[in-house]
Write a protein that holds these residues in place. Structure first.
Motif, PDB file in Angstrom:
ATOM      1  N   ALA A 151       4.761   6.934  10.096  1.00 12.04           N
ATOM      2  CA  ALA A 151       2.999   6.284  10.512  1.00 12.04           C
ATOM      3  C   ALA A 151       2.893   5.561   9.561  1.00 12.04           C
ATOM      4  CB  ALA A 151       2.046   7.106   9.966  1.00 12.04           C
ATOM      5  N   MET A 152       2.333   4.176   9.587  1.00 12.04           N
ATOM      6  CA  MET A 152       2.223   2.926   8.692  1.00 12.04           C
ATOM      7  C   MET A 152       0.920   3.098   8.006  1.00 12.04           C
ATOM      8  SD  MET A 152       5.441   1.976   8.923  1.00 12.04           S
ATOM      9  CE  MET A 152       6.035   3.246   9.429  1.00 12.04           C
ATOM     10  N   LEU A 153       0.698   2.915   6.503  1.00 13.56           N
ATOM     11  CA  LEU A 153      -0.187   2.869   5.755  1.00 13.56           C
ATOM     12  C   LEU A 153      -0.159   1.620   5.279  1.00 13.56           C
ATOM     13  CD1 LEU A 153      -0.274   6.694   4.360  1.00 13.56           C
ATOM     14  CD2 LEU A 153      -1.941   5.721   6.172  1.00 13.56           C
ATOM     15  N   THR A 154      -1.700   1.220   5.169  1.00 13.64           N
ATOM     16  CA  THR A 154      -2.307   0.184   4.481  1.00 13.64           C
ATOM     17  C   THR A 154      -3.563   0.084   4.516  1.00 13.64           C
ATOM     18  OG1 THR A 154      -2.386  -2.584   4.514  1.00 13.64           O
ATOM     19  CG2 THR A 154      -3.170  -0.959   6.638  1.00 13.64           C
ATOM     20  N   PRO A 155      -2.876  -0.976   2.479  1.00 18.76           N
ATOM     21  CA  PRO A 155      -4.635  -0.344   1.759  1.00 18.76           C
ATOM     22  C   PRO A 155      -5.855  -1.256   3.092  1.00 18.76           C
ATOM     23  CG  PRO A 155      -3.433  -1.076   0.724  1.00 18.76           C
ATOM     24  CD  PRO A 155      -2.289  -1.061   2.274  1.00 18.76           C
ATOM     25  N   ARG A 156      -6.980  -0.309   2.273  1.00 20.39           N
ATOM     26  CA  ARG A 156      -8.381  -1.124   3.353  1.00 20.39           C
ATOM     27  C   ARG A 156      -9.255  -1.688   2.407  1.00 20.39           C
ATOM     28  NH1 ARG A 156     -11.332  -0.077   8.103  1.00 20.39           N
ATOM     29  NH2 ARG A 156     -10.165   1.853   8.584  1.00 20.39           N
ATOM     30  N   SER A 157      -9.365  -1.217   1.893  1.00 15.86           N
ATOM     31  CA  SER A 157     -10.061  -1.734  -0.138  1.00 15.86           C
ATOM     32  C   SER A 157     -10.003  -1.818  -1.043  1.00 15.86           C
ATOM     33  CB  SER A 157     -12.075  -1.549   0.159  1.00 15.86           C
ATOM     34  OG  SER A 157     -11.352  -0.242  -0.297  1.00 15.86           O
ATOM     35  N   PHE A 158      -9.527  -2.367  -1.451  1.00 19.24           N
ATOM     36  CA  PHE A 158      -9.678  -2.206  -3.122  1.00 19.24           C
ATOM     37  C   PHE A 158     -11.054  -2.337  -4.280  1.00 19.24           C
ATOM     38  CE2 PHE A 158      -5.539  -4.212  -1.717  1.00 19.24           C
ATOM     39  CZ  PHE A 158      -4.745  -3.357  -2.270  1.00 19.24           C
ATOM     40  N   PRO A 159     -10.531  -1.535  -5.567  1.00 17.86           N
ATOM     41  CA  PRO A 159     -12.093  -0.781  -6.045  1.00 17.86           C
ATOM     42  C   PRO A 159     -13.181  -2.285  -6.478  1.00 17.86           C
ATOM     43  CG  PRO A 159     -10.896  -0.120  -7.178  1.00 17.86           C
ATOM     44  CD  PRO A 159      -9.490  -1.111  -6.240  1.00 17.86           C
ATOM     45  N   TYR A 160     -14.080  -2.279  -5.773  1.00 18.69           N
ATOM     46  CA  TYR A 160     -14.786  -4.054  -5.858  1.00 18.69           C
ATOM     47  C   TYR A 160     -14.658  -3.774  -7.566  1.00 18.69           C
ATOM     48  CZ  TYR A 160     -19.474  -6.341  -5.978  1.00 18.69           C
ATOM     49  OH  TYR A 160     -20.230  -7.593  -6.644  1.00 18.69           O
ATOM     50  N   GLY A 161     -15.200  -3.141  -8.312  1.00 18.53           N
ATOM     51  CA  GLY A 161     -14.926  -3.488 -10.205  1.00 18.53           C
ATOM     52  C   GLY A 161     -13.470  -3.831 -10.808  1.00 18.53           C
ATOM     53  N   GLY A 162     -12.210  -3.879  -9.674  1.00 15.89           N
ATOM     54  CA  GLY A 162     -11.892  -4.378 -10.187  1.00 15.89           C
ATOM     55  C   GLY A 162     -10.560  -3.187 -10.104  1.00 15.89           C
ATOM     56  N   MET A 163      -9.350  -3.407 -11.301  1.00  9.89           N
ATOM     57  CA  MET A 163      -8.392  -1.598 -11.549  1.00  9.89           C
ATOM     58  C   MET A 163      -7.847  -2.153 -12.901  1.00  9.89           C
ATOM     59  SD  MET A 163      -6.061  -2.337  -7.599  1.00  9.89           S
ATOM     60  CE  MET A 163      -5.555  -0.340  -7.828  1.00  9.89           C
ATOM     61  N   ALA A 164      -8.041  -1.618 -13.758  1.00  7.44           N
ATOM     62  CA  ALA A 164      -7.947  -1.884 -14.684  1.00  7.44           C
ATOM     63  C   ALA A 164      -6.044  -1.670 -15.066  1.00  7.44           C
ATOM     64  CB  ALA A 164      -7.709  -0.821 -15.980  1.00  7.44           C
ATOM     65  N   PHE A 165      -5.403  -2.753 -16.114  1.00  9.83           N
ATOM     66  CA  PHE A 165      -3.869  -2.686 -16.832  1.00  9.83           C
ATOM     67  C   PHE A 165      -3.837  -2.555 -17.681  1.00  9.83           C
ATOM     68  CE2 PHE A 165      -0.323  -4.813 -18.021  1.00  9.83           C
ATOM     69  CZ  PHE A 165       0.804  -4.299 -17.106  1.00  9.83           C
ATOM     70  N   PRO A 166      -3.012  -1.432 -18.256  1.00  9.21           N
ATOM     71  CA  PRO A 166      -2.483  -0.310 -17.050  1.00  9.21           C
ATOM     72  C   PRO A 166      -2.992   0.779 -16.940  1.00  9.21           C
ATOM     73  CG  PRO A 166      -1.520  -0.482 -19.933  1.00  9.21           C
ATOM     74  CD  PRO A 166      -2.795  -1.465 -19.775  1.00  9.21           C
ATOM     75  N   GLY A 167      -2.482   1.294 -16.364  1.00  9.91           N
ATOM     76  CA  GLY A 167      -2.513   2.540 -15.528  1.00  9.91           C
ATOM     77  C   GLY A 167      -3.686   2.686 -14.650  1.00  9.91           C
ATOM     78  N   GLY A 168      -4.754   1.494 -14.240  1.00 10.41           N
ATOM     79  CA  GLY A 168      -5.642   2.306 -13.152  1.00 10.41           C
ATOM     80  C   GLY A 168      -5.409   0.793 -11.616  1.00 10.41           C
ATOM     81  N   SER A 169      -3.860  -0.148 -12.489  1.00  7.44           N
ATOM     82  CA  SER A 169      -3.418  -1.215 -10.836  1.00  7.44           C
ATOM     83  C   SER A 169      -2.556  -0.495 -10.248  1.00  7.44           C
ATOM     84  CB  SER A 169      -3.368  -2.175 -11.886  1.00  7.44           C
ATOM     85  OG  SER A 169      -2.518  -2.389 -12.618  1.00  7.44           O
ATOM     86  N   GLU A 170      -1.824   0.480 -10.523  1.00  8.69           N
ATOM     87  CA  GLU A 170      -0.127   0.444 -10.182  1.00  8.69           C
ATOM     88  C   GLU A 170      -0.344   1.466  -9.104  1.00  8.69           C
ATOM     89  OE1 GLU A 170      -1.080   0.967 -13.480  1.00  8.69           O
ATOM     90  OE2 GLU A 170       0.059   0.467 -14.696  1.00  8.69           O
ATOM     91  N   PHE A 171      -0.670   0.995  -8.305  1.00  7.32           N
ATOM     92  CA  PHE A 171      -1.208   1.647  -6.660  1.00  7.32           C
ATOM     93  C   PHE A 171       0.012   2.283  -6.333  1.00  7.32           C
ATOM     94  CE2 PHE A 171      -0.930  -3.047  -4.788  1.00  7.32           C
ATOM     95  CZ  PHE A 171      -1.040  -1.992  -3.694  1.00  7.32           C
ATOM     96  N   LEU A 172       1.037   1.610  -6.454  1.00  6.03           N
ATOM     97  CA  LEU A 172       2.264   1.794  -5.240  1.00  6.03           C
ATOM     98  C   LEU A 172       3.583   2.810  -6.519  1.00  6.03           C
ATOM     99  CD1 LEU A 172       3.712  -2.115  -4.673  1.00  6.03           C
ATOM    100  CD2 LEU A 172       2.537   0.162  -2.918  1.00  6.03           C
ATOM    101  N   ALA A 173       2.253   2.939  -7.650  1.00  6.28           N
ATOM    102  CA  ALA A 173       3.541   4.172  -8.503  1.00  6.28           C
ATOM    103  C   ALA A 173       2.992   5.403  -7.898  1.00  6.28           C
ATOM    104  CB  ALA A 173       3.059   4.066  -9.584  1.00  6.28           C
ATOM    105  N   VAL A 174       2.324   6.196  -6.563  1.00  2.00           N
ATOM    106  CA  VAL A 174       1.740   7.652  -6.249  1.00  2.00           C
ATOM    107  C   VAL A 174       2.507   7.427  -5.352  1.00  2.00           C
ATOM    108  CG1 VAL A 174      -0.818   6.670  -6.920  1.00  2.00           C
ATOM    109  CG2 VAL A 174       0.187   6.796  -4.999  1.00  2.00           C
ATOM    110  N   LEU A 175       3.714   6.664  -4.861  1.00  2.00           N
ATOM    111  CA  LEU A 175       4.747   7.557  -3.302  1.00  2.00           C
ATOM    112  C   LEU A 175       5.131   8.410  -3.746  1.00  2.00           C
ATOM    113  CD1 LEU A 175       4.696   3.662  -1.952  1.00  2.00           C
ATOM    114  CD2 LEU A 175       2.532   4.979  -1.788  1.00  2.00           C
TER     115      LEU A 175
END
Length: 840
Positions: free
Chosen positions: A252-276
């Motif tokens: 199955a191929m997943l792709t992000p549809r949307s990211f947070p409207y208010g942005g992603m805090a770095f570090p700790g909130g932007s590393e979205f590939l780390a959950v794989l």
């Protein structure tokens, strides 16, 4: 069930250069990911800056890949034996053989990072249509038509791009066979025939070209349904390879549809590939196709867009509707976006499409993993989708050299380059060394990679092999020290351990080693007299280091100056002093001679109080100790030793009784003896083990021993291993600044836990949750008996020689007999019993 489009774009390959049917030429590289894990925010910012330089200099259409695959068990074992002569180290050969089944049972994974960049176009794309048929072609065409000058041109273009990017990621050209491996992996992603990772250096270098298998891609897995559902109803691809026994892979191929409207805090909130990581029986790859625009182009486009918004607002000026508010909101965001580029001149605008490919042996396993990922991404406020009808197009995006497809643009996102850099895709949670014995598995990464600790190989890489351990009673410190000691022994080295335990746990452990020597300082069979042990040129100085504190003398006092004169090379030669007993006899003779210094009377009185009490220093009938045995254990359990507080508090130290001064002097002499024996070029690795760290770090002599092992051990194949309950008190000076490898086991006391993590290098203000993890979730005792479950024993935090910080689990020896030897300790009655800190 067949598919009639060309998904394998490769026409020809020359090393890492790929020539595609469309005429595009790409260059593909292995990427060395940057250490991330539990490092401080400042260190993570450096990682982000490296990614910022990367994205600002990548050509449009570049492809970033993170490929997950099973580690090859043989590769793991090969790393274990690197630099070890197995013909001479039969015990270690047995350990490696015993490790085979354990590593295979763990089934460790790894992630391979790749970068594919376009470097030009070629006429090779003009080959016949027959050769471009994917299903009918099993080989590529050799690019003999490409001249050497053309190849050099592509190489030059690639090198220029890499030069702009910088070499933080150490890009290394892939071998030609890597393209074949990648294709085979994509076809079998997550299935039983998924190839193992080519992690061993040179594993693919014997191939000069790629041979691509054929397969059928069934979007929607319609072949599994009697109802023949339309593709658009099921976001899954069933891939079957006829020559692999029809063992399918469901993807199955997943792709992000949307990211947070208010942005992603770095570090700790932007590393979205780390959950794989850590999804069980599936394989998860990711790919990111990127393009960028310079700030100048973005500013011009923003002006045009702002003008259009103004025109629309003028047209709706008299209209009362939500549309007016929407236009104003867009204008405000565009203004902020424009200001960002005006303020940051080195910025660019990045358009990127991300595909997360999940593959498993069954459709249920794949969809379960997809749902798990969706739940995980909710915590990041990232919405991911598995778009129906576009699965094969997104699947093809991960193939280097694939031509653009509509789906790539449909699911693209646009962000400033500094925000993209916060994604830090090329990072790793790996800890440990590149080779050496396996001491545990990585828990932080979720892939259970083996942790190698190349303690004997560190010197060849100009790194210190010394290590320090902290933790509460029963957490695993002593077990870990014995584990490293037995590995050093089995690899042909030698160790000296100081055993403070009343039951003699190190003596019990050493009894399982054939050539071990046990020394009891209270009932000695050998002498530690420094005047007999060391070369006469340095023997006097070594003796002074121990005698002056023992006799409570200052080197500048009258008596101190007198004994210093006697132990100078000239004084020793003049008075024929060859042992401490000779020194005592000379002092007594000088005391009785008229006209001599009064200080000799004081010296005679002070020495007289210890001569009869310390046969290990003054008995001439004992032979000097010789540290040539593979294993030496010095029992010091009957010595009275000062506490850390007594050593560090001046008024308490001044009031130390003679017994504790004597104990400290002997403890230090053991360290000095080991230093002289191990920090010499004898061609054999030597390890000094001390379970009472403060005696090596809080006294002048002990600190000197620690410093010498930490600084010079790499030059002489030697290391020191220390253990303590409180690193804030015991691991100061050289132990804090020079010992790179640090291990923290369970510590439930809050103050000691905080001290341990700060010593490790963790900033608890940035990551306060780690304190509770160490106190409550690291090998936690459970149940009425407050016992640690077998599967949870040995959990720890680790900082390696490269300052990477992570979490792991110590495994212990794979050999059952070695495991039993360090996993038990004698009781007071002489019977062996299981240690409370036993590990699996």
């Amino acid at each position: 069930m067949g598919f009639n489009r060309d998904l394998q774009p490769t026409a020809a390959i020359r090393g890492h250069l790929q020539f595609t049917h469309s005429g595009l030429v790409t260059a593909t590289y292995f990427i060395n990911p940057l250490g991330y894990g539990l490092r401080k925010a400042g260190d993570k910012l450096d990682v982000k800056l490296a990614h910022h330089a990367l994205i600002n200099n990548l050509p449009n259409g570049s492809l970033l890949l993170g490929i997950q695959a099973r580690q090859n068990t043989i590769d793991v074992l090969s790393k274990m034996v690197e630099g070890v002569d197995l013909d001479r180290c039969e015990d270690y050969a047995d350990e490696v053989v015993a490790s085979f089944e354990r590593v295979r049972a763990i089934n460790p994974l790894t992630r391979i990072f790749l970068l594919s960049i376009p470097v030009g176009t070629s006429a090779v794309g003009g080959i016949s249509a027959l050769s471009r048929m994917w299903r009918g072609s099993t080989t590529t065409i050799d690019a003999t038509a490409v001249s050497r000058a053309d190849l050099d041109k592509y190489e030059e273009e690639a090198n220029e791009i890499l030069s702009r990017i910088g070499y933080d990621f150490d890009p290394t050209p892939v071998p030609a066979a890597m393209f074949q491996w990648l294709w085979d992996h994509y076809l079998a992603r997550g299935a039983v025939n998924d190839p193992v990772a080519p992690t061993q250096i040179g594993a693919l270098d014997d191939a000069t070209a790629a041979v691509f298998r054929s397969a059928a891609l069934d979007e929607g897995a319609r072949g599994d349904s009697n109802r023949r559902l339309r593709t658009s109803f099921v976001p899954v691809i069933k891939i079957v390879q006829p020559d692999s026994g029809y063992r399918p892979s469901y993807q199955a191929m997943l792709t992000p549809r949307s990211f947070p409207y208010g942005g992603m805090a770095f570090p700790g909130g932007s590393e979205f590939l780390a959950v794989l990581e850590g999804l069980g029986d599936v394989t998860v790859d990711w790919g990111m196709r990127v393009s960028s625009k310079p700030a100048e182009t973005v500013l011009k486009n923003n002006e045009v867009n702002l003008r259009r918004l103004g025109e629309q607002m003028d047209q709706r000026d008299q209209e009362v509707s939500f549309a007016q508010n929407t236009l104003m909101s867009k204008a405000q965001m565009l203004g902020e976006y424009n200001q960002h580029f005006e303020v940051n001149g080195g910025e660019s605008e990045v358009s990127f499409t991300t595909v997360i490919a999940v593959g498993g042996a069954t459709q249920d396993a794949t969809m379960d993993a997809v749902n798990t990922l969706r739940r995980r991404y909710k915590r990041f406020q990232v919405e991911v989708t598995a778009p129906v009808g576009a699965q094969v197009d997104l699947w093809s995006m991960l193939v280097p050299g694939s031509p653009p497809r509509r789906a790539f643009d449909d699911f693209a996102h646009i962000v400033p380059s500094d925000m993209w850099a916060g994604f830090v895709p090329f990072t790793t949670n790996q800890i440990g060394d590149d080779s050496g014995p396996v001491i545990g598995v990585n828990l932080l990464s979720g892939n259970f990679e083996p942790i190698h600790f190349g303690i004997m190989e560190a010197a060849f890489h100009d790194l210190s092999a010394s290590f320090a351990v902290t933790g509460e009673l029963g957490s695993g410190k002593s077990y870990f020290l014995k584990l490293i000691a037995v590995l050093v022994h089995d690899m042909g080295g030698q160790f000296l351990a100081i055993d403070r335990s009343q039951v003699g746990e190190w003596e019990h452990f050493a009894s399982t080693i054939d050539d071990a020597v046990i020394i009891d300082l209270a009932n000695p069979s050998v002498s530690l007299d420094p005047l007999r042990l060391f070369d006469p040129r340095v023997a006097g100085e070594r003796a002074l280091d121990s005698i002056l504190p023992l006799l409570d003398l200052s080197p500048t006092s009258g008596s101190g100056a007198a004994i210093s004169g006697l132990l100078s090379p000239k004084g020793m030669e003049q008075h024929r002093i060859r042992s401490l007993l000779d020194l005592y006899n000379v002092v007594c003779r000088l005391r009785d001679e008229p006209g001599e210094l009064e200080e000799y009377a004081d010296l005679a009185a002070r020495l007289g109080t210890v001569v009869e009490r310390v046969p290990v220093l003054f008995d001439p009938n004992l032979r000097p100790v010789s540290l040539d045995a593979a294993a030496t254990v010095v029992r010091s359990h009957k010595l009275a030793l000062p506490s850390a507080e007594e050593l560090t508090t001046p008024h308490l130290y001044n009031r130390l009784p003679l017994t504790k001064r004597l104990g400290t002097a002997l403890y230090e002499l053991v360290g000095v003896t080991a230093r002289e024996a191990f920090l010499s070029d004898n061609g054999r690795f030597g390890l000094l083990v001390g379970d009472e760290a403060h005696h090596f770090t809080q006294t002048q002599v002990g600190a000197s021993v620690t410093s010498d092992f930490s600084r010079d051990g790499r030059k002489h194949l030697a290391a020191i291993g220390l253990a303590s309950h409180d690193p804030a008190t015991d691991f100061q000076g050289a132990a804090h600044n020079l010992i790179p490898n640090r291990f923290v086991f369970r510590q439930r006391d809050e103050t000691l836990a905080r001290n341990s993590l700060e010593w490790l290098g963790v900033d608890l203000e940035e990551a306060p949750f780690l304190l509770s993890i160490l106190r409550e979730e690291t090998s936690p005792p459970v149940g009425a008996g407050r016992q640690v479950p077998e599967e949870r024993r040995g959990e720890m935090f680790m900082r390696d020689a490269l300052n990477r910080i992570g979490r792991g689990k110590v495994l212990g020896p794979a050999r059952p007999d070695r495991g039993a030897a360090i996993n038990s300790t004698p009781s007071a009655g002489g019977h062996a019993e299981r240690e409370s800190e036993v590990l699996l």
